[in-house]
Design an enzyme around this catalytic site. Structure first.
Site, PDB file in Angstrom:
ATOM      1  N   GLU A  28       0.853  -1.192   0.000  1.00  0.00           N
ATOM      2  CA  GLU A  28       0.000   0.000   0.000  1.00  0.00           C
ATOM      3  C   GLU A  28       0.882   1.234   0.000  1.00  0.00           C
ATOM      4  OE1 GLU A  28      -3.311  -0.013   2.701  1.00  0.00           O
ATOM      5  OE2 GLU A  28      -3.773  -2.099   2.266  1.00  0.00           O
ATOM      6  N   HIS A  85      -9.137  10.086   2.572  1.00  0.00           N
ATOM      7  CA  HIS A  85      -8.766   8.965   1.701  1.00  0.00           C
ATOM      8  C   HIS A  85      -8.969   9.416   0.262  1.00  0.00           C
ATOM      9  CE1 HIS A  85      -8.444   5.026  -0.075  1.00  0.00           C
ATOM     10  NE2 HIS A  85      -8.129   4.519   1.098  1.00  0.00           N
ATOM     11  N   ARG A 138      -0.816   9.193   1.529  1.00  0.00           N
ATOM     12  CA  ARG A 138      -2.227   9.493   1.280  1.00  0.00           C
ATOM     13  C   ARG A 138      -2.511  10.985   1.152  1.00  0.00           C
ATOM     14  NH1 ARG A 138      -5.732   5.536   4.944  1.00  0.00           N
ATOM     15  NH2 ARG A 138      -5.102   3.885   3.540  1.00  0.00           N
ATOM     16  N   HIS A 158     -11.542  10.328   6.352  1.00  0.00           N
ATOM     17  CA  HIS A 158     -11.317   8.902   6.598  1.00  0.00           C
ATOM     18  C   HIS A 158     -10.854   8.588   8.020  1.00  0.00           C
ATOM     19  CE1 HIS A 158     -10.472   4.797   5.478  1.00  0.00           C
ATOM     20  NE2 HIS A 158      -9.183   4.917   5.723  1.00  0.00           N
ATOM     21  N   ARG A 178      -1.348   9.382   8.859  1.00  0.00           N
ATOM     22  CA  ARG A 178      -1.196   7.954   9.184  1.00  0.00           C
ATOM     23  C   ARG A 178      -0.782   7.144   7.958  1.00  0.00           C
ATOM     24  NH1 ARG A 178      -4.538   3.777   8.474  1.00  0.00           N
ATOM     25  NH2 ARG A 178      -6.419   5.014   8.129  1.00  0.00           N
TER      26      ARG A 178
HETATM   27  C1  SIN Z   1      -7.790   1.219   2.557  1.00  0.00           C
HETATM   28  O1  SIN Z   1      -8.010   0.024   2.410  1.00  0.00           O
HETATM   29  O2  SIN Z   1      -7.380   1.945   1.654  1.00  0.00           O
HETATM   30  C2  SIN Z   1      -8.019   1.826   3.908  1.00  0.00           C
HETATM   31  C3  SIN Z   1      -7.129   1.223   4.899  1.00  0.00           C
HETATM   32  C4  SIN Z   1      -6.588   2.261   5.844  1.00  0.00           C
HETATM   33  O3  SIN Z   1      -7.201   3.276   6.072  1.00  0.00           O
HETATM   34  O4  SIN Z   1      -5.481   2.078   6.349  1.00  0.00           O
END
Ligand code: SIN
Length: 528
Positions: free
Chosen positions: A118, A237, A281, A345, A380
């Protein structure tokens, strides 16, 4: 008719909230003590079951330093290094406990746990379950374990406030007061109170959070006199479907190769950051807003058409929930780019805690999104929230065994404390929920400036004397109590965002774009 007298049970540990942090804290504390768990919905509800991506955890010791480095880099200088080191070091054991409790993490072809990549992670380390149903799998397993345990559970029971002994500077927290769904008062007295009430996405018009995320725990703690910190840092997000029924499209989809296109079909992230779609993010969300603005506000597109080929299996096998939600709105991710916009988010800020989860009030601990432990800093890292909730839930359970004591806040990041004059009892909201959400989205959202924040402050400040909300009157609708909490939380967020005249992580000021060399943490405390 006179309401029946409040029930007043006594317990060793009172846990408020039943997401991953609350369930974990209750289970761990119940190994040796009497535990009462109270939640305003049902066990396992809240934000946890909505988490798609997974749990970030170094699966081997060798990965701990890199996970620490990635978390600190995303936190933009505001994270507490000691807290981050403790979090990452505890990761492997925390996920093993989850697996023992029945969470069936997905496995790769070699039989080992499958690890996803990620944004802003330097390596693949995100464990997932049921493809993109990780949070639901964790909630189910932990809620089932609580139901099998000796924990006394009260569902559909709303937190009204904390009980204290009336000592100086807030005193010691001795329990909490609630109203049940049937309208009965419940006062639970406890040696230790653990807040695990989650976040406050309902502050904004667009959010990935469920309807229950209304800042109840933060508001109760602030009213009781607890320090709250980092409230200007709210994470947005980047990829929430811009469809009639908005839904989260996990960052893990970009981790598997999906790219972002503007409304004209051009990829824009490589021109913004060398990490492109896998930049942190806050960077991706702001770039997306820029790309939308350049096309008259038209949503950007998440192009996942290459994901199946990269995975060697259909998109719907790896991301079953997202595929199902796309189908509901007539989209097939194999062939259709998904229109996306950012949405609120996760709140990095919260009730200030030390490494053990102690707050500034003896007798009160906090864990999970309601807390500000210094782990997430100004932004975060993806999939660190479930990990933090698990680790912090366990840490508070262990620490409460020692009884109330002063917190030891990490002073690596310098901190200022501002006193705010505010009433202790909740007061009725003077603005409707939609007006509040629109004001915060418009003026205290992804990009802020002094003029907009002043407008938000004006909307959120009552022009007339506030009216107290009667504490246990069952005639007051629950939504009115939530609105009171949201107005308080929104005012604190706006005050924090106004005071920080610089840009850092998720807090972006168009009128103060400079990033500080050495960030200072900003905390608030209520004065009578
Ligand atoms: C996501 O799956 O993009 C959200 C997970 C997160 O907020 O860490």
């Amino acid at each position: 008719m006179k309401p029946p007298p409040a029930r007043e049970p006594r317990t060793d540990v009172l846990v408020v909230g039943a997401g991953v942090a609350g369930l974990t804290a209750a289970l761990e504390a119940a190994r040796t003590r009497r535990v009462v768990l109270v939640t305003k919905t049902a066990l396992g509800d809240g934000s946890t079951p909505h988490a798609q991506g997974g749990v970030a955890a170094p699966t081997g010791r060798a990965d701990v330093p890199a996970h620490v480095a990635d978390t600190l880099a995303a936190g933009a200088g505001l994270s507490s290094p000691a807290a981050v080191e403790a979090l990452c070091a505890a990761g492997p054991a925390a996920v093993r406990v989850l697996a023992e409790r029945g969470v069936d993490f997905d496995r790769g072809r070699d039989g080992g746990w499958a690890l996803g990549l990620e944004a802003a992670h330097s390596t693949a380390r995100v464990l997932h379950a049921g493809g993109d149903r990780t949070g639901a799998a964790i909630s189910r397993a932990l809620a089932a374990a609580v139901r099998r345990s000796d924990v006394t559970v009260h569902e559909d029971t709303f937190l009204l406030g904390l009980l204290t002994d009336g000592g100086p500077e807030g005193g010691t927290v001795t329990g909490a007061e609630f109203l049940t769904g049937a309208g009965a008062a419940l006062r639970v007295h406890a040696d230790a109170v653990v807040l695990a009430t989650g976040g406050a996405g309902q502050l904004f018009s667009r959010t990935t959070n469920p309807a229950v995320a209304t800042a109840d725990g933060l508001a109760a703690a602030f009213r009781a006199g607890a320090l709250v910190a980092d409230l200007e840092f709210f994470q947005f997000h980047p990829t929430v479907a811009a469809t009639a029924e908005p839904f989260l499209v996990s960052e893990a989809v970009r981790g598997e190769g999906a790219v972002l296109l503007d409304a004209a079909g051009d990829r824009f992230m490589p021109g913004v950051d060398p990490r492109a779609e896998l930049a942190p993010r806050d960077v991706v969300a702001r770039a997306l807003v820029g790309a939308m603005a350049a096309h008259g506000g038209a949503p950007a597109l998440l192009d996942a058409r290459g994901v199946s080929a990269a995975l060697g299996r259909p998109f719907a096998e790896r991301f079953p929930s997202i595929a199902r939600m796309c189908a509901r709105v007539g989209l097939d991710p194999e062939t259709d780019p998904i229109p996306v916009t950012p949405a609120a988010h996760y709140w990095m800020g919260g009730v200030r805690t030390d490494a053990t989860g102690r707050t500034s009030l003896p007798g009160l601990w906090a864990a999970g999104e309601v807390a500000c432990s210094g782990v997430h800093g100004a932004n975060r890292l993806a999939s660190n929230s479930l990990l933090e909730a698990l680790v912090a839930g366990g840490a508070v359970a262990a620490d409460t065994a020692g009884g109330p004591g002063p917190a030891t806040f990490d002073d690596t990041v310098p901190e200022t404390v501002t006193d705010v004059a505010a009433p202790a009892p909740p007061v009725a909201a003077h603005v409707g929920r939609r007006e509040l959400q629109a004001a915060l989205w418009e003026h205290a959202g992804l990009v802020r400036d002094a003029a907009g924040l002043a407008v938000a402050e004006k909307i959120l400040t009552p022009q007339e004397d506030p009216v107290d909300l009667p504490a246990t009157d069952p005639g007051v609708p629950r939504s009115a109590r939530e609105d009171a909490n949201l107005v308080l939380a929104g005012r604190l967020l706006v005050a924090a965002a106004t005071a920080r005249r610089e840009s850092l992580g998720a807090h972006s000021r168009s009128d103060h774009p400079t990033t500080p060399h050495r960030p200072v943490r900003r905390s608030f405390r209520r004065t009578a």
